[in-house]
Write a protein that holds these residues in place. Structure first.
Motif, PDB file in Angstrom:
ATOM      1  N   PRO A  27       0.851  -1.200   0.000  1.00 33.56           N
ATOM      2  CA  PRO A  27       0.000   0.000   0.000  1.00 33.56           C
ATOM      3  C   PRO A  27       0.884   1.247   0.000  1.00 33.56           C
ATOM      4  O   PRO A  27       2.083   1.158   0.303  1.00 33.56           O
ATOM      5  CB  PRO A  27      -0.767  -0.099   1.329  1.00 33.56           C
ATOM      6  N   ARG A  78      -7.191  -1.693  -0.323  1.00 37.30           N
ATOM      7  CA  ARG A  78      -8.113  -0.794   0.375  1.00 37.30           C
ATOM      8  C   ARG A  78      -7.576   0.624   0.251  1.00 37.30           C
ATOM      9  O   ARG A  78      -6.373   0.843   0.424  1.00 37.30           O
ATOM     10  CB  ARG A  78      -8.227  -1.190   1.852  1.00 37.30           C
ATOM     11  N   PHE A  92      -3.602   4.368  -0.775  1.00 39.07           N
ATOM     12  CA  PHE A  92      -4.039   2.996  -0.525  1.00 39.07           C
ATOM     13  C   PHE A  92      -3.427   2.577   0.798  1.00 39.07           C
ATOM     14  O   PHE A  92      -2.218   2.702   1.003  1.00 39.07           O
ATOM     15  CB  PHE A  92      -3.578   2.057  -1.647  1.00 39.07           C
ATOM     16  N   THR A  93      -4.275   2.079   1.718  1.00 35.94           N
ATOM     17  CA  THR A  93      -3.820   1.888   3.082  1.00 35.94           C
ATOM     18  C   THR A  93      -3.645   0.431   3.494  1.00 35.94           C
ATOM     19  O   THR A  93      -3.087   0.154   4.550  1.00 35.94           O
ATOM     20  CB  THR A  93      -4.796   2.553   4.060  1.00 35.94           C
ATOM     21  N   ALA A  94      -4.146  -0.505   2.731  1.00 37.92           N
ATOM     22  CA  ALA A  94      -4.011  -1.911   3.132  1.00 37.92           C
ATOM     23  C   ALA A  94      -4.234  -2.809   1.920  1.00 37.92           C
ATOM     24  O   ALA A  94      -4.878  -2.419   0.949  1.00 37.92           O
ATOM     25  CB  ALA A  94      -5.020  -2.269   4.220  1.00 37.92           C
TER      26      ALA A  94
END
Lengths: 543, 467
Positions: B237, B420, B460-462
């Motif tokens: 991410p 995510r 995008f974090t995960a």
């Protein structure tokens, strides 16, 4: 199909002279409760539709007829605004047929006279023929026995209650909140909404089933918001709702038995304290987390329950909400671990006031109580008649009788049945402990209060964001806005504590499924859960 | 053609004559004073659904209902029934009038002036091509579209729906107030997956006119994306330049332009705050909130995005420009807010239908060009399950779905596993590098045209396991 056609907002008045109607009349008035449709009349209608479908060449026929009466009273709290009242009365009939192994469906809410009934039946057959023309198939399903039964939701018909009693119930709450005196807090009633409904339904099918039901539903939102006296205008009070009045299948007696006014002091304090949200960011990392019963219900429902719908698992919802991490190879997943030994889920249609409580499903299959997850292992799926044969090998190996476990469901008589959950029961822990006791064993963690869960389109990747409280040495501390990320299987394998019998709550859930979309409802008997090693995040933090 | 149209209408939805008779029947039972609105709705839907390369079901659904609204001095009540017998209509009117007997009159809400229902030209929103798509033809379409997918040993799921509606609105002034208008809608969406579930592609479109939907093109796109999404790899991410296909653009920006958010009354309410609130009592109208090339508007008469220009309560939806040169020009408001607060003589009703475009430099780029201009980034097909985390910034979290590819040195290098994101569409619309040409996207019921977008710094974090 419920059609809501409201919002004629604002006065478009066509008359020059306006006659003032009298304002509130406290005199008891006759309810405008329409009488029930005679059962014999309903059966004669569905039987005519059944005959027409058989004459048109159907191999299998199901006919459903229902009348739904729905009322909504919407009062915006203490503000002097107008009450909005909405009444909806819809009668509809749906015919589902199978020809050469393919389904066809037709429905209408206009069927006065045999012509329309015959048209609906023929239209359903025409759909099925079109679908089977180039690709017929053999439907391998177990023959269903005839079921003849009646069911009525226990309790008082809410539609039979006068409008005055309904408004008085709301207004007495508003007045009680206004009258409540607290040295520290200033409470205020929020927007109150009371919804109640009655549905009469008849179902018949080619197997000879004849089913008649009258179901009621109730939901009352009585919100309270409170602030500390002399609090800063920048604080944001938290709204709390009265307990016990959430959506349920119940008669009006549920309202009369409720005592919302008793909750005012507790809700006032919770709401005011909830406004003291810490401005500090949450410490991201992995923690022990206690989830309230409502939060736990959401986690279970959005992950393993949704993923266990057999149609989703084999890919029938791929173009809609998605697929499932418990598919498409069902045999591979049955018997596998979806949680640890604390996770035991069973399914029923008997829960008192449960939203999916009724002794049969949308195909006329008798309701069954069955295990879904036993000691953390997946042991079944939600099935219907068409898809249950996919589990025959598993059932045979495990000595379970074959056939649908009664999880066909439809939002209304106009909708094509899909597979959907019935009521879910989370087995409580052996020790009769509650949420506070689960919290008391946490050195450094968080409590997730009513925090909604969202999962991915395969139902495994979970995301939560909402209000929580820090736990330090077993004690609750500051409120914080936080989030959590999880993999459903890993999370359910990390359960370290589970509430006992006295910590039970029944949580109503609404889910959307299918194309066209239907709204399905069921209830979850849930307890608070404690998990270890949960990834806590600042949900609004970007990388 | 006209005769066949009327015949079809009479079969599937109520004819104008039938509507008139029913409304006349209902109005006979209205006896007290006050305001009246009567709305008659007639709806037909035909659909065909398939999955695992097999038809699951198809259906024919018809539903008519009448809503009688009564109001007096701000108190109002609505009753909806589906039975048009004399007894049921009489009962409906009686219930509405009984509801008004509850204490609901508002001493502070002044009576609204009597205004006739506004008339407007209706754009082309009815198409025989849509209404005529019967079950046999829909089944044929399914066979045609899935043939190549099955031949490629892939698994398809899809949904095809056509519908027709008539809305007939009336007040007491039958001669001047009646409106009877019909419109159609169609949609097609297809998902193609590998049998082992390691790849997935999707495409879809919705339009009033079925003839504007190219089913073969949709099937071909979904199949192509599925084939190219196999064997996706995990990437870290982080913040990336993104090339969002039009569907992805719509999926993330739509909350910003939803009428419930673009509501001037809420934005200017001293007790509320929205993303469009400047401070208590004032909105951000007149401020530049977005990239200076951005324009967002709504127009029921747009040749490629026309829609029925009335809300269900009869309010007229006029063409409006919400954003121009990045500046917030307007927010939607109801008739009563317009008259009572803004001292205008009409409302400016919001719509879920909108047109988004870039005007100026770098505003007609193709997705191919955007990819070529990207040193390292991600190409996104669409987003799923977006959760709004904060209504003041519209910070949103969700997942990519049905096709995500890494771009390296101006080329698509490999498919990657879904991610995510945590991002605000407001911030994204300030980080735009390039726009494409607006195209129709899949948004049943509300035409939307948006461009592909290349934007920087998308968070995008995960990673996600879902395929």
């Amino acid at each position: 199909m419920n059609i809501t056609r409201r919002s004629f907002v604002g006065g478009v008045s066509g008359l020059a002279g306006v006659v003032l109607l009298p304002t509130r009349s406290f005199a008891a008035s006759e309810p405008d409760n329409p009488e029930l449709i005679p059962k014999e009349l309903m059966f004669s209608v569905v039987n005519r539709a059944m005959d027409a479908a058989n004459s048109a060449g159907a191999d299998h026929v199901e006919v459903s007829l229902s009348r739904s009466l729905w009322q909504n009273f919407d009062q915006p709290g203490v503000d002097v605004e107008s009450l909005k009242v909405t009444d909806i009365a819809i009668v509809d009939v749906g015919v589902r047929v199978m020809i050469n192994g393919r389904w066809g469906h037709a429905s209408s809410n206009q069927f006065e006279g045999d012509d329309e009934l015959i048209r609906i039946a023929k239209a359903a057959c025409s759909q099925a023929r079109a679908n089977s023309k180039k690709k017929p198939r053999h439907m391998d399903w177990i023959a269903a026995s005839a079921l003849v039964a009646n069911y009525v939701t226990p309790g008082i018909d809410p539609i039979a209650i006068t409008q005055e009693e309904k408004i008085d119930f709301i207004n007495s709450w508003v007045a009680s909140v206004q009258d409540y005196r607290s040295p520290n807090y200033t409470p205020k009633a929020g927007r109150c909404i009371l919804t109640n409904a009655r549905t009469e339904r008849i179902f018949v099918n080619s197997s000879g089933s004849k089913l008649y039901s009258i179901t009621y539903s109730l939901e009352c939102t009585l919100p309270l918001v409170a602030s500390m006296k002399d609090s800063s205008p920048m604080t944001q009070p938290q709204t709390h709702l009265c307990r016990g009045l959430m959506l349920q299948q119940a008669g009006w007696n549920a309202i009369r038995e409720s005592r919302p006014h008793d909750q005012i002091p507790e809700l006032t304090e919770k709401s005011a304290l909830g406004s003291m949200i810490s401005g500090a960011p949450v410490d991201i990392g992995r923690y022990d987390v206690v989830c309230s019963a409502a939060t736990s219900a959401g986690i279970i429902a959005q992950s393993v329950v949704a993923a266990s719908e057999i149609d989703r698992a084999i890919g029938l919802e791929a173009n809609a909400d998605g697929t499932s991490y418990l598919g498409p190879d069902l045999m591979m997943h049955l018997g596998s671990e979806v949680g640890n030994e604390h996770v035991n889920l069973s399914v029923n249609r008997t829960l008192e006031r449960g939203l999916a409580t009724i002794p049969w499903d949308a195909e006329g299959v008798p309701a069954k109580t069955f295990e879904l997850v036993r000691k953390g292992k997946l042991v079944d799926y939600f099935t219907n008649r068409e898809l249950s044969p996919l589990l025959n090998e598993w059932y045979s190996k495990n000595g379970v009788s074959m056939g649908s476990n009664g999880c066909s469901t439809a939002s209304s008589s106009s909708d094509f049945p899909v597979v959907g959950p019935a009521n879910i029961r989370m087995e409580p822990g052996k020790e009769d402990i509650d949420e506070d006791e689960l919290i008391s064993e946490v050195k450094d963690g968080y409590l997730l209060m009513n925090v909604p869960t969202a999962t991915s389109f395969q139902r495994q990747d979970g995301f939560m964001a909402g209000l929580g409280r820090k736990i330090v040495n077993g004690k609750l501390r500051d409120y914080v806005q936080l989030g959590a990320l999880f993999n459903a299987t890993n999370l359910l394998k990390s359960v370290t504590g589970i509430g006992g019998n006295r910590s039970y709550s029944v949580i109503p859930l609404r889910v959307f499924k299918g194309q066209p979309v239907q709204k399905l409802s069921y209830s979850v008997e849930s307890v608070p859960l404690r998990f270890s090693n949960v990834a806590i995040i600042d949900p609004k933090r970007k990388i | 053609m006209l005769n066949s149209k009327i015949k079809i209408e009479a079969e599937k939805i109520l004819s104008p004559e039938q509507c008139k008779n029913i409304i006349y029947k209902a109005s006979k039972f209205i006896s007290h004073g006050g305001g009246i609105n009567v709305g008659l709705f007639s709806h037909w839907r035909g659909n065909t659904r398939w999955a695992r390369n097999e038809i699951i079901s198809s259906g024919d659904n018809r539903a008519n209902s009448i809503t009688i609204g009564r109001d007096i001095n701000g108190a109002n009540a609505f009753v909806t029934v589906s039975n048009f017998s004399d007894g049921e209509l009489k009962r409906a009117v009686e219930i509405a009038e009984r509801r008004l007997q509850l204490k609901m009159e508002s001493p502070v809400a002044p009576a609204m002036p009597s205004l006739p229902l506004e008339r407007a030209e209706i754009p082309a929103v009815w198409f025989d091509s849509t209404v005529n798509l019967d079950e046999d033809r829909r089944a044929d379409i399914y066979h045609e579209l899935t043939r190549s997918i099955e031949a490629s040993n892939m698994v398809s799921a899809g949904y095809l729906e056509v519908n027709a509606s008539v809305v007939d609105l009336s007040d007491r002034l039958e001669n001047s107030g009646r409106r009877n208008h019909r419109h159609t809608e169609s949609q097609l969406s297809i998902t193609v997956r590998t049998p082992d579930g390691t790849g997935s592609g999707w495409a879809g479109l919705s339009w009033s006119d079925w003839d504007r939907i190219d089913g073969h093109k949709i099937a071909s796109i979904a199949l192509d994306k599925c084939m190219k999404s196999r064997n996706a790899v995990v990437i870290e991410p982080g913040r990336y330049i993104v090339v969002l296909e039009p569907q992805a653009t719509h999926d993330i920006v739509k909350p910003l332009f939803d009428p419930k958010i673009m509501d001037r009354r809420k934005a200017e309410n001293p007790r509320m705050s929205t993303i469009y609130t400047l401070n208590k009592g004032a909105s951000k109208i007149g401020l530049r909130l977005f990239d200076s090339r951005l324009k967002v508007s709504t127009d029921p008469y747009h040749p490629n995005a026309s829609y029925y220009p009335y809300r269900q309560n009869g309010e007229l939806i006029r063409p409006a420009t919400w954003v121009e040169e990045g500046v917030l020009k307007e927010l939607a408001y109801s008739l009563d807010y317009g008259i009572q607060t803004l001292r205008k003589n009409q409302g400016l009703v919001g719509s879920r239908s909108y047109l988004m475009e870039g005007i100026g430099s770098n505003t007609n780029s193709s997705v191919g060009n955007m990819v070529s201009n990207t040193e390292r980034g991600l190409l996104v097909t669409r987003f799923h399950i977006t959760t709004i985390l904060d209504e003041m910034t519209m910070m949103t979290s969700g997942l990519t779905r049905d096709g995500l590819w890494l771009i390296e040195k101006g080329k698509i290098s490999k498919p990657v596993k879904n991610l995510r994101f945590t991002e605000s569409p407001l911030f994204m619309l300030n980080n735009i590098l390039e726009y494409g040409v607006p195209t129709r996207v899949f948004n049943p019921g509300n035409p939307v045209m948006v461009p592909a977008i290349r934007a920087q710094d998308f968070s995008f974090t995960a990673t996600a396991d879902a395929i």
